[in-house]
Design a protein around this motif. Structure first.
Motif, PDB file in Angstrom:
ATOM      1  N   ARG A 124       0.337   0.897  18.722  1.00 47.71           N
ATOM      2  CA  ARG A 124       0.299  -0.060  17.605  1.00 47.71           C
ATOM      3  C   ARG A 124      -0.602   0.413  16.471  1.00 47.71           C
ATOM      4  NH1 ARG A 124       0.215  -3.865  21.885  1.00 47.71           N
ATOM      5  NH2 ARG A 124      -2.061  -3.985  21.738  1.00 47.71           N
ATOM      6  N   VAL A 164       0.228   3.992  12.130  1.00 43.35           N
ATOM      7  CA  VAL A 164       0.766   3.256  10.982  1.00 43.35           C
ATOM      8  C   VAL A 164       1.296   4.257   9.955  1.00 43.35           C
ATOM      9  CG1 VAL A 164       0.254   1.625   9.134  1.00 43.35           C
ATOM     10  CG2 VAL A 164      -0.882   1.385  11.359  1.00 43.35           C
ATOM     11  N   LYS A 176       4.743   3.037   5.015  1.00 45.53           N
ATOM     12  CA  LYS A 176       5.279   1.708   4.704  1.00 45.53           C
ATOM     13  C   LYS A 176       4.408   0.577   5.240  1.00 45.53           C
ATOM     14  CE  LYS A 176      10.159   2.998   4.277  1.00 45.53           C
ATOM     15  NZ  LYS A 176      11.543   2.782   4.788  1.00 45.53           N
ATOM     16  N   GLY A 177       3.613   0.855   6.247  1.00 46.08           N
ATOM     17  CA  GLY A 177       2.748  -0.178   6.819  1.00 46.08           C
ATOM     18  C   GLY A 177       1.379  -0.267   6.186  1.00 46.08           C
ATOM     19  N   ASN A 220       2.547   3.949  -2.528  1.00 38.75           N
ATOM     20  CA  ASN A 220       2.784   2.517  -2.353  1.00 38.75           C
ATOM     21  C   ASN A 220       2.431   1.708  -3.591  1.00 38.75           C
ATOM     22  OD1 ASN A 220       3.782   2.836   0.203  1.00 38.75           O
ATOM     23  ND2 ASN A 220       2.024   1.969   1.268  1.00 38.75           N
TER      24      ASN A 220
END
Length: 650
Positions: free
Chosen positions: A337, A340, A343-344, A375
């Protein structure tokens, strides 16, 4: 002289402890300094009550400065009287004039003696300004002076990264007394920053011997910072040996190591406590143990079996966590998890990146910086110091020649520029080795670093409009030794917070920078952030806010991303975010690092143990982090940058 200590046989490493000498671990260097100062105060007051002098052995270096500052505070605010104190310093460079910038005589005056009431006749520091033929006699007289004073009651020590105490380099023995010694290559590299270049570091020093040190009735060795962790472990857990003179302290009946948690991080009880004691298996400890076991067995996490745990003293972990399969899945999913992709990451936010030096941004988080630009975030990079002390004089000469030769093209008064260039060139020519630059040269060196930083930002898709050059006051000494962080430094950071109102800030969290600038910048940001958070979200700044990694509803506090720099990367078990990078991403990052030409090929202060260039360190660190994650069974990628996220800086 009859030794004041009774040699003891060091305690062997055992299942209960791997440490062979007492070690006290403090959460912060300031706590360590206060405790050491209290020990000094207790001794002074006890000796004063008995009508006797207190005889102290004193070190130099960055670590004891906090102790001296606390003792000065005790003197000024609490009336601690030093009139009954006699001091003997441990060492001095040879040759060295007492008033030189790098002299330990000068260091002690500036940092301690000028601020307390120790009688001048009670101060003893080895001399480095005597002719070679007089040094042996001077060393013998120094020993006799210690004996006449009754011996050292309390000796404070630091530790070099080669394990030396004083200047007792590898090969020293417990029989050695005060003497002239040739400095080890590592010691000279470590000292290079104080002398501006290694070639100016003296090759010899006069130092108390190991035997002189062991004669002290009490010894406190102090170490702070992650860069000291490996040698602290050796000094504490390995048997006494001539290669690490600090191991001889295990032979003393009353020697204690005072270390902060960073310097203690390699000790067995901190790094792998399950090898020496029972562990309370919370999620963090379980995760660390499983990652360690995966490395030990060279098996991916999901391939570990019960036998692996039992053979490596982790059977109680399996029992505590309900079985191997569930435990391994929990750790694997936790790590997965944290991977990343672009996009995260933050998108269309106000992002403020703090770079202690003008190249730390691209060296440490070049991949993240490019992703933030992709981003469409509103990115500002704040360069906290000008980095001028790390520029060679030859770079100044090269830029001056460029200015002189292009003055006609620029339509300037070529005669006036030529005269100015000639004057600055003369200043450089007249400068003595290890002398502080003139104000003009310092400004030129700062400008060199600034223009390089802007060029590197352009590689990332940013420009000069995205850069802020803070030029913080604490750095403006012209020397590697900096002033303490002041209210003026904190206010500069706070004003930037108020102006930009960032939602995300990136901060150098690597406290192993051997020159201390990263740590000082961290302190300034931390203090400013506390004030800023109180201003914008007072309800979020009370008890219980620390440690949160996700904002509460309506929480306006910026999320802090801690990165690490050229010296190391976040440990796998501590990182909150892993950013995968492709080969193209890493190539772009390296291109940006290349733009810092004054730090290319041969940096002025590269550190003592690493001959690689900064781009090579960044490449190797990022690719090795990717390889570590791959070995644990996570998706394979080319390179990885790691970050820790918090709302209040730890």
């Amino acid at each position: 002289m009859t030794p004041a200590y009774t040699p003891r046989r060091p305690a062997p490493a055992s299942r209960q402890s791997a440490e062979r000498v007492p070690v006290l671990i403090f959460d912060e260097p300031s706590e360590l300094a206060r405790q050491a100062a209290r020990q000094v105060r207790t001794l002074i007051e006890a000796r004063s009550a008995a009508g006797d002098p207190a005889v102290l052995g004193l070190p130099t270096g960055s670590t004891p400065i906090g102790v001296y500052q606390e003792l000065i505070r005790m003197h000024r605010e609490e009336g601690l009287d030093f009139s009954n104190v006699v001091t003997f310093n441990i060492d001095e460079y040879v040759p060295m004039q007492p008033d030189s910038l790098q002299s330990y005589h000068r260091f002690m005056r500036e940092n301690f003696f000028d601020h307390v009431n120790i009688p001048e006749g009670n101060v003893h520091i080895p001399r480095g300004d005597l002719p070679p033929e007089a040094m042996e006699q001077h060393a013998a007289e120094y020993e006799r002076a210690i004996q006449r004073a009754g011996g050292l009651d309390l000796l404070l020590l630091g530790i070099g990264r080669s394990g030396h105490i004083g200047f007792n380099e590898p090969g020293s023995t417990p029989e050695d007394r005060t003497r002239l010694i040739v400095l080890d290559e590592i010691t000279r590299k470590d000292a290079a920053s104080d002398f501006f270049e290694e070639k100016y570091v003296p090759r010899e020093a006069i130092t108390m011997g190991v035997g002189t040190i062991l004669d002290a009735r009490e010894i406190i060795l102090m170490a702070t910072g992650e860069h000291k962790a490996p040698i602290v472990r050796q000094a504490v857990e390995e048997a006494p040996n001539a290669q690490v003179s600090a191991t001889y302290l295990q032979m003393h009946q009353n020697a204690t190591f005072y270390v902060d948690r960073a310097a203690a991080s390699e000790l067995t009880r901190e790094k792998t406590p399950w090898l020496v004691r029972r562990v309370d298996w919370d999620d963090a400890a379980a995760k660390r143990a499983v990652i360690w076991l995966s490395r030990q067995t060279e098996k991916a996490i999901l391939r570990l079996d019960e036998g692996d745990f039992h053979r490596n003293h982790l059977h109680d972990l399996v029992h505590a966590r309900g079985g191997v399969d569930e435990l391994c899945r929990m750790v694997f999913e936790d790590l997965r998890r944290r991977v990343v992709y672009t996009k995260g990451l933050p998108r269309k936010k106000k992002v403020l990146v703090f770079s202690p030096h003008p190249d730390d941004d691209v060296i440490s988080m070049g991949g993240m910086l490019h992703a933030l630009v992709q981003n469409k975030n509103e990115v500002t990079v704040a360069y906290m110091t000008n980095g001028s002390v790390a520029v060679f004089d030859q770079d100044v000469r090269r830029h001056l020649r460029f200015v002189d030769m292009t003055s006609g093209v620029m339509g300037s008064d070529s005669g006036a520029i030529a005269d100015k260039v000639k004057g600055i060139m003369a200043d450089l020519e007249a400068k003595a080795p290890a002398e502080v630059d003139t104000a003009a040269v310092q400004e030129i060196k700062a400008t060199i670093r600034y223009t390089e930083a802007i060029t590197a930002l352009e590689v990332m898709g940013l420009g000069a409009e995205n850069a802020r050059f803070m030029d913080m006051p604490f750095y403006r000494t012209g020397r590697v030794k900096k002033d303490p962080i002041s209210e003026a430094d904190v206010e500069i950071v706070l004003d930037l917070f108020r102006e930009l109102e960032p939602t995300h800030i990136y901060v150098a969290g690597d406290l192993s920078d051997p020159h201390g600038t990263h740590r000082m910048c961290y302190v300034a940001i931390e203090q400013a952030l506390i004030q800023y958070n109180a201003e914008i979200a007072p309800e979020a700044s009370g008890p219980g806010a620390a440690g949160e990694t996700a904002p509460r509803k309506g929480d306006l506090r910026p999320l802090v991303w801690l990165y690490r720099g050229a010296w190391q990367e976040w440990e796998i078990d501590r990182a909150d975010v892993f950013l995968p990078m492709s080969r193209a991403d890493l190539d772009l990052k390296i291109e940006a690092i290349y733009k810092h030409e004054s730090q290319k090929d041969r940096a002025l202060f590269p550190g003592a143990y690493d001959e690689r260039e900064f781009w090579e360190r960044a490449r190797d660190r990022n690719t090795s982090t990717a390889a570590e994650l791959d070995a644990l069974g996570l998706p394979e990628c080319y390179a990885v940058e790691a970050f820790v996220t918090v709302h209040e800086m730890p």
